[in-house]
Design a protein around this motif. Structure first.
Motif, PDB file in Angstrom:
ATOM      1  N   LEU A 241      -1.734  13.336  17.906  1.00  0.00           N
ATOM      2  CA  LEU A 241      -2.867  13.127  18.852  1.00  0.00           C
ATOM      3  C   LEU A 241      -2.631  13.271  20.280  1.00  0.00           C
ATOM      4  O   LEU A 241      -1.692  13.082  21.018  1.00  0.00           O
TER       5      LEU A 241
ATOM      6  N   ASP B 249     -13.859  17.513  18.504  1.00  0.00           N
ATOM      7  CA  ASP B 249     -13.473  16.654  17.264  1.00  0.00           C
ATOM      8  C   ASP B 249     -12.212  16.427  17.396  1.00  0.00           C
ATOM      9  O   ASP B 249     -11.283  16.358  16.674  1.00  0.00           O
TER      10      ASP B 249
ATOM     11  N   PRO C  50     -14.627  11.857  15.981  1.00  0.00           N
ATOM     12  CA  PRO C  50     -13.140  11.864  16.147  1.00  0.00           C
ATOM     13  C   PRO C  50     -12.896  10.302  16.725  1.00  0.00           C
ATOM     14  O   PRO C  50     -13.798   9.431  17.142  1.00  0.00           O
ATOM     15  N   VAL C  51     -11.589  10.175  16.546  1.00  0.00           N
ATOM     16  CA  VAL C  51     -11.158   8.645  16.798  1.00  0.00           C
ATOM     17  C   VAL C  51     -10.613   8.624  18.036  1.00  0.00           C
ATOM     18  O   VAL C  51      -9.878   9.402  18.610  1.00  0.00           O
TER      19      VAL C  51
ATOM     20  N   ASN D 103      -9.192  13.825  18.037  1.00  0.00           N
ATOM     21  CA  ASN D 103      -8.759  12.354  18.035  1.00  0.00           C
ATOM     22  C   ASN D 103      -7.627  12.328  19.264  1.00  0.00           C
ATOM     23  O   ASN D 103      -6.909  12.947  19.450  1.00  0.00           O
ATOM     24  N   CYS D 104      -7.866  11.217  19.947  1.00  0.00           N
ATOM     25  CA  CYS D 104      -7.250  10.829  21.110  1.00  0.00           C
ATOM     26  C   CYS D 104      -6.708   9.585  21.210  1.00  0.00           C
ATOM     27  O   CYS D 104      -7.221   8.531  20.583  1.00  0.00           O
TER      28      CYS D 104
ATOM     29  N   PHE E 272     -16.818   9.082  20.473  1.00  0.00           N
ATOM     30  CA  PHE E 272     -15.596   8.582  19.497  1.00  0.00           C
ATOM     31  C   PHE E 272     -15.884   7.359  18.692  1.00  0.00           C
ATOM     32  O   PHE E 272     -16.888   6.598  19.010  1.00  0.00           O
TER      33      PHE E 272
ATOM     34  N   LEU F 217      -8.017   5.703  11.652  1.00  0.00           N
ATOM     35  CA  LEU F 217      -8.107   7.191  11.315  1.00  0.00           C
ATOM     36  C   LEU F 217      -8.662   7.264  10.078  1.00  0.00           C
ATOM     37  O   LEU F 217      -9.296   8.213   9.595  1.00  0.00           O
TER      38      LEU F 217
ATOM     39  N   SER G  48     -13.943  14.939  22.828  1.00  0.00           N
ATOM     40  CA  SER G  48     -14.860  14.344  21.539  1.00  0.00           C
ATOM     41  C   SER G  48     -15.683  15.670  20.928  1.00  0.00           C
ATOM     42  O   SER G  48     -15.839  15.943  19.731  1.00  0.00           O
TER      43      SER G  48
ATOM     44  N   SER H  87     -12.384   6.607   9.792  1.00  0.00           N
ATOM     45  CA  SER H  87     -13.066   7.578  10.181  1.00  0.00           C
ATOM     46  C   SER H  87     -13.256   8.701   9.204  1.00  0.00           C
ATOM     47  O   SER H  87     -14.292   9.308   9.101  1.00  0.00           O
TER      48      SER H  87
END
Length: 186
Positions: free
Chosen positions: A40, A86, A14-15, A88-89, A109, A180, A83, A183
């Motif tokens: 997000l 999965d 995840p990003v 994204n944050c 991440f 994003l 994370s 990834s």
């Protein structure tokens, strides 16, 4: 997702987008804009400060690295949990020290830092206009002193903040979207 392709393991993480810089540079506004625009999960690093740290800063006293450690630890614990799901944050965090940035890179991440960078004069003007925040303008110099420049770190994008806010927000969102996309493609 994390999975396998053609019999070999491939890992997609995840990003995590970290909007960073000294107090009042616009990192919270930029991070919220990214989170709301792309759905997000948003984290505000200030929410992780202990009351003791908040009281110290409100009194005009800067934090030292020992005082920052539990704060960074708690942020990293929350990020690691996301994370594992999965998720994204986006994080709004000063991330002044290179060691702090490295800790965020170790939370599972693919990480992209957006360094909101501007002159002391501009940010001083902004911090004087900010209301209802525990960080007084008198601590801005300590923020600049504590900042270990992230320029040259491969996952850092410098974003100049001396232009209209709409332009800053657009650049931050574009960089986040690129992270994003990258990834998902790997």
């Amino acid at each position: 997702c994390r999975g396998h392709i053609a019999g070999r393991a491939t890992v997609k993480y995840p990003v995590l987008i970290v909007c960073m810089g000294v107090s009042s540079c616009g990192k919270s506004s930029a991070a919220r804009h990214i989170a709301e625009s792309r759905g997000l999960k948003f984290f505000e690093a200030d929410d992780f400060h202990s009351q003791e740290n908040r009281d110290r800063m409100a009194a005009g006293l800067p934090l030292d690295d020992a005082m920052r450690k539990p704060w960074i630890d708690s942020i990293c614990a929350a990020l690691s949990s996301e994370s594992e799901r999965d998720q994204n944050c986006v994080l709004a965090c000063s991330a002044l020290r290179s060691a702090h940035r490295q800790r965020f890179r170790e939370t599972g991440f693919t990480t992209r830092f957006l360094f909101l960078d501007g002159s002391r004069e501009l940010i001083t003007d902004w911090i004087k206009r900010r209301e209802n925040h525990f960080m007084p303008p008198s601590l801005l110099d300590s923020q600049f002193e504590a900042l270990e420049s992230p320029l040259g770190e491969p996952d850092v994008t410098q974003v100049a903040i001396d232009c209209p806010w709409a332009d800053v927000a657009a650049e931050c969102l574009e960089t986040a979207e690129q992270a994003l996309r990258t990834s998902r493609a790997t």
